[in-house]
Design an enzyme around this catalytic site. Structure first.
Site, PDB file in Angstrom:
ATOM      1  N   HIS A  29      46.136  24.016  -2.267  1.00  0.00           N
ATOM      2  CA  HIS A  29      47.495  24.532  -2.375  1.00  0.00           C
ATOM      3  C   HIS A  29      47.789  24.919  -3.828  1.00  0.00           C
ATOM      4  O   HIS A  29      47.877  24.059  -4.699  1.00  0.00           O
ATOM      5  CB  HIS A  29      48.466  23.445  -1.902  1.00  0.00           C
ATOM      6  CG  HIS A  29      49.901  23.846  -1.924  1.00  0.00           C
ATOM      7  ND1 HIS A  29      50.821  23.275  -2.782  1.00  0.00           N
ATOM      8  CD2 HIS A  29      50.575  24.763  -1.183  1.00  0.00           C
ATOM      9  CE1 HIS A  29      52.009  23.823  -2.559  1.00  0.00           C
ATOM     10  NE2 HIS A  29      51.887  24.715  -1.602  1.00  0.00           N
ATOM     11  N   HIS A  71      54.073  31.345  -7.479  1.00  0.00           N
ATOM     12  CA  HIS A  71      54.812  30.823  -6.334  1.00  0.00           C
ATOM     13  C   HIS A  71      56.219  31.396  -6.233  1.00  0.00           C
ATOM     14  O   HIS A  71      56.714  31.692  -5.150  1.00  0.00           O
ATOM     15  CB  HIS A  71      54.904  29.295  -6.392  1.00  0.00           C
ATOM     16  CG  HIS A  71      55.659  28.728  -5.234  1.00  0.00           C
ATOM     17  ND1 HIS A  71      57.015  28.489  -5.280  1.00  0.00           N
ATOM     18  CD2 HIS A  71      55.260  28.404  -3.979  1.00  0.00           C
ATOM     19  CE1 HIS A  71      57.407  28.019  -4.100  1.00  0.00           C
ATOM     20  NE2 HIS A  71      56.371  27.961  -3.296  1.00  0.00           N
TER      21      HIS A  71
HETATM   22 CA    CA Z   1      52.447  29.077  -0.501  1.00  0.00          CA
END
Ligand code: CA
Length: 343
Positions: A29, A71
């Protein structure tokens, strides 16, 4: 127990094989973001070395329509934009990647995630703020890094790009999906056999990606946390009917961990029917996000979480900031039935 589970496992197996995987996937992630600043090439390289199967890219556009890996559509949480370009914030106080050219974004230092209001890091045990030197990579730079490592190390690690805030980008006059998908194809990601999953929170955009934009590769619908809408009513995408509807467009769903397990402590936790319902609809389940330094209260430890998620809930992949821990756990604790049935 096995008898009860076997139809479920068979369904999972067929689907994971379609995605080219023999066992539940470990998805890094934002890279190995538990150890290095998220979405830097350093964090991706470390995740690769740790044995992750897929490396995630969150993708936003610059003013000159170059996809970069970040992000947030705002720059201030993970870069020094406020120091370098103090006059470039909008009236709402945010610095948007869309207001900066790639050349300008390349002048920024990327750093560990901060809360811009306090200036403090969000995860205190992680990489120290303001140390060393990191940049914001373009999507292509990252795809080239992964392709290069796949060549030199002889592996086939996949990519997992997320189209960020597609509707917002389009309202600003920039069509992010239409720019990103041709780049993926150019780097060899085009079919369900290629190690690539495209993900997006917006069902409309997933439908557009699959329909109008002709994406033939793997596609995943991300689901907001908890199965509830902001007004507290149930989110229909979490129901068997909703999942069956989603399966007309996507190959998998990415809910938060709270859709898979509920409870206030390890003692009273319950594994929900979500994975069962998703598998019945023909969807794989890749939940987000397991963090060793921010565990939900229904898990006693990272190992406990991995046991519950992989062995009890039967998920098909896991987004985690700590890919090394999931890879290590999987190599020793994955149920033999899961392993052997997966081939
Ligand atoms: Ca993501």
């Amino acid at each position: 127990m096995l008898k009860l589970l076997s139809p479920l496992l068979t369904a999972t197996v067929t689907l994971t094989l379609t995605a080219g995987s023999a066992q539940p996937l470990v998805i890094a992630h934002r890279g190995a973001s538990g150890y290095l600043p998220e979405h830097t090439l350093a964090a991706k390289t470390l995740a690769y070395e740790m044995g992750a199967d897929y490396l995630e890219q969150d993708v936003v556009l610059t003013r000159d329509d170059v996809p970069v890996v970040m992000h947030d559509v705002q720059l201030e949480t993970t870069t020094d934009v406020a120091q370098r370009f103090p006059d470039r914030k909008r009236a709402d106080g945010h610095y948007y990647a869309l207001d900066f050219t790639l050349a300008e974004i390349k002048q920024l230092q990327a750093h560990e995630r901060t809360n811009p209001k306090t200036g403090k890091v969000v995860f205190p045990k992680r990489f120290p703020l303001g140390q060393s030197s990191f940049k914001v990579p373009t999507l292509e730079e990252e795809l080239q890094l992964i392709a290069g490592l796949n060549k030199t190390l002889g592996r086939r690690v996949g990519i997992y790009p997320e189209i960020k805030q597609a509707a917002w980008h389009r309202r600003q006059g920039h069509d992010i999906s239409r720019i990103v998908l041709p780049i993926l194809r150019r780097y060899g990601y085009a079919t369900k056999q290629d190690p690539c999953w495209v993900q997006c929170f917006e069902i409309d955009e997933n439908q557009r990606i699959r329909g109008e934009l002709g994406w033939k590769g793997n596609l995943l619908l991300l689901l907001g946390s908890g199965g509830k809408r902001p007004d507290g009513t149930p989110d229909p995408w979490f129901t068997p009917a909703g999942l069956a509807e989603a399966a007309k467009t996507v190959d998998g769903v990415g809910p938060s961990l709270h859709a898979i397990v509920t409870g206030t402590s390890p003692a009273d936790r319950v594994v929900t029917d979500f994975v069962k319902h998703a598998h019945a609809a023909g969807l794989v389940v890749h939940p987000y996000t397991l963090r060793a330094d921010e565990l939900p209260k229904f898990f006693a430890s990272v190992e406990d979480a991995e046991e519950v998620l992989f062995n009890q809930a039967g998920i098909d992949g896991l987004f985690t900031d700590f890919p090394d821990l999931a890879v290590r756990w999987r190599s020793t604790h994955l149920k033999t039935t899961h392993k052997s049935d997966s081939r």
